[in-house]
Structures are given as C-alpha cells and as structure tokens.
Design an enzyme around this catalytic site. Sequence first.
Site, mmCIF file in Angstrom:
data_model
loop_
_atom_site.group_PDB
_atom_site.id
_atom_site.type_symbol
_atom_site.label_atom_id
_atom_site.label_comp_id
_atom_site.label_asym_id
_atom_site.label_seq_id
_atom_site.Cartn_x
_atom_site.Cartn_y
_atom_site.Cartn_z
ATOM 1 N N GLY A 183 0.807 -1.227 0.000
ATOM 2 C CA GLY A 183 0.000 0.000 0.000
ATOM 3 C C GLY A 183 0.835 1.268 0.000
ATOM 4 O O GLY A 183 0.359 2.328 0.407
ATOM 5 N N LYS A 201 5.633 16.851 -3.731
ATOM 6 C CA LYS A 201 5.910 17.122 -2.321
ATOM 7 C C LYS A 201 6.912 18.271 -2.157
ATOM 8 O O LYS A 201 6.750 19.112 -1.262
ATOM 9 C CB LYS A 201 6.409 15.838 -1.645
ATOM 10 C CG LYS A 201 5.303 14.779 -1.554
ATOM 11 C CD LYS A 201 5.849 13.416 -1.213
ATOM 12 C CE LYS A 201 4.749 12.385 -1.062
ATOM 13 N NZ LYS A 201 5.249 10.991 -1.018
HETATM 14 N N1 HSE Z 1 3.345 6.781 -3.042
HETATM 15 C C1 HSE Z 1 3.764 7.646 -1.999
HETATM 16 C C2 HSE Z 1 5.147 7.222 -1.531
HETATM 17 C C3 HSE Z 1 2.776 7.568 -0.886
HETATM 18 O O1 HSE Z 1 5.564 6.122 -1.877
HETATM 19 O O2 HSE Z 1 5.816 7.988 -0.860
HETATM 20 C C4 HSE Z 1 2.965 8.570 0.212
HETATM 21 O O3 HSE Z 1 2.824 9.886 -0.241
#
Ligand code: HSE
Length: 397
Positions: A183, A201
Amino acid sequence: MSVKLAVLGHGVVGSGVVELFYKNKAKIEKRAGKELDIKYILDLRDFPDSPYKDKFTKDFNDILNDDEVVSVAECMGGIEPAFTFVKSCLEKGKSVSTSNKELVAAKGDILLRTAKENNCNFFFEASVGGAIPIIRPLHKCLAANDIDKVMGILNGTTNFILTKMKDDNMNFEDALKLAQELGYAEKDPTADVEGHDACRKICIISSLVFGKHVYPKSVYTKGISDLKLCDIESAEILGYSVKVIASVRKLENGKILPAVMPMLVPLENIISGVDDVFNAVMVYGDGIDKAMFYGRGAGKLPTASAVLGDVINTVQHDNTVVSQTWESVENNDFVAPIEEFKSKWYFRVPLDCKKVKTESYTSDDGISFITPKELTFAEAAEKIGELNALAYIPVLD
Ligand code: HSE
C-alpha cells in the site's frame, strides 16, 4: 451531541483514517475536547462486509448539504473530482484535511485562499512525508527562521525499491510489486518511479517555505527507471548510497532551485542510512542550523495518523483560521532552471576508456568514479559525450 466528520475515499488512506479513528476514538475525543463521529464515508464502490457499511454514500451532496458535518478528510487522490469536492466543502465553511499531494501541488493556493475567505481551515500534513510531521513544523515551530534549504527523501516507494535492490538483490519489478502490495505506491506507480510524487511534495514544501506557489512543471524531475543495479553496487564500494533526493534551496540571486533526482549520498551522511519506506527531511535555517524529521513516508496507518492529526486540529479551531496561505502567481520566474545546479558527478565509463585519472572502481560493467570537481548539468553533458559515459548521477555534497 457529537461533532460530525466525513471521509472522502475508502482506499488505502481513507480506510486507514476510519480504522485509526475508531481504534483510538476515546483518546482522539479527549485531545479534540469534543465527542466526534464519522457520519459519512464517500466511495463509489460497495463495502458490504465493512463494520461501517451504514455510513457509506455514493453521493457527495449528502455530505455537502449536511450542516452537521463540520470537518472532512479528503483521501481520494487526483485533482478531479477532489478539487471540486474540497472547494465546495470549504465554501460551505467545512474544514478539510487532505493526504492528496497532487491536489495541493496543483491547487493549494486556491484552496488555502478559499478556506480563509470562508473562516475554516485547509490542512495537508499527510501530503508530505506520510507520518512525519513536517508541514506544521515548517509553518509554526520553525517560523522564526530564515530557511534557505530543505532536502531529503520524500518518496517511500522508490526508497523501498532501492533498499530491496541493494540489500536483498531483488529486481526492480518484484520490489515495486511488493511496494504496491504493502500500500505504499500510488494508483499509477509511474508517479513514484518517475519522481512526480516527490516533485509534488517538494513543490508543497517550496510554496510553504518561500511563500509563492511552485508548480510541478517548473521543477526538474528525474526518477529511477533507468538506474542500474551495478551503479548502486559500485556507488556503495566508492562510499555512497543511491537515494532519490528532493531538494529546494535559495540561490544568491534570490531565486529558488527545487529538483528531484537520484543522487549519490556519502555513507557518512545520515540521509544515506534512511532505508525501506522511511522518509527523512532535513531543514536548514539560520536559527536552528539544521533539523531532521524522520519516519514512515507511506502506508495506511502512518498516513492516516497525519490526516487525523489535522482533523483534530480542525475541530479544535472551529471558526478560526489557523492554516497558512501562500501567494498565487502568474508564472514561476522565481524558480531557477536546473542549469544553475552544480555538483560532483558519478560516472561509469567503458572498460577501454583511458581518460580516468582519479580513484575508481572497475567491474565487468565499466569503470566507476566520482569527478574531483563540481560540474553544472551542461559541463556534465559535455563529459558524458567525451567519455562515452554509460551512467552519470550527481553526488550530494
Ligand atoms: N506513493 C507515496 C510514496 C505515498 O511512496 O511515498 C505517500 O505519499
């Protein structure tokens, strides 16, 4: 009577929000200072076996038009319909807490302004660094600093893949599959693998720290799809680990330079030891010198923890705006092009190359070395041609 909440989306994060809320309900209520309950969960799918099946709705208007609902957790992902739903909630004075970095990176300025105009809050702690508190520290605890650089590992999936490749000799595809099963990965994992998730981000961090909206298209972004295991191994022998580094720094000319790319990190740098799904963010400011934030960067309950922290904050600050705003901008001319980036570089060149004069490591895959001097992207490109380089990766200083 309890304060009513709603959760938009019942995927990995949304279901985690519901699970953690009911697991820790008494503690959460104590901290919020009010009785709380989730009245609605929005999802188009059916969940007949869920203990919360009576709370599901497929119609967003049930939530929007219910005046009892004062705080909404958005965990749907993607820009639409999330943007329309979040904006409508804010226009009705319902605070929103989101884990959706794509939404914040694209529309954060608009949503923050909408929240302010409607006397409610738009929070997004879960959008960066999963469980790690980083948005609120940047906005509140470190507010007295002139922050000139933020850098670190902001994507759990690629960090997990790189760790599995390095430590367990797992191939890229199997490591990605495992990250999806756990997940960690986005719905479309190319967003992780190609660096777009980390780019969103660093855009959010840049906008927050420097006060103007930074758009993903202005940020140089490179992922790990063309990284070779032999380069990860050679880097380690030369004293480095390979990490996807997201960074932003203020340049002397007043512009900022955000970027996302794989880099060689010296093994003595604490960031090189950040493995698996963990993220780490290093913040540099004139008051603090530097501070590091570390924790699980992805996953169901770690991300839900950040969403619920924000939900509690919305309930504590009902009818008071405590979320920040940043400027909307016409263009990103305050963002410097990647040509202004300079670093040492790792090169792997063919075995018959006679031009390597520095300390190097030779394997069947070629001769690997670090350039003694820092090079710009243009200078590195010149050297790549001159040496017929098979691989080239910038080095973190
Ligand atoms: N797909 C993202 C990661 C999830 O692997 O960091 C968290 O933002």
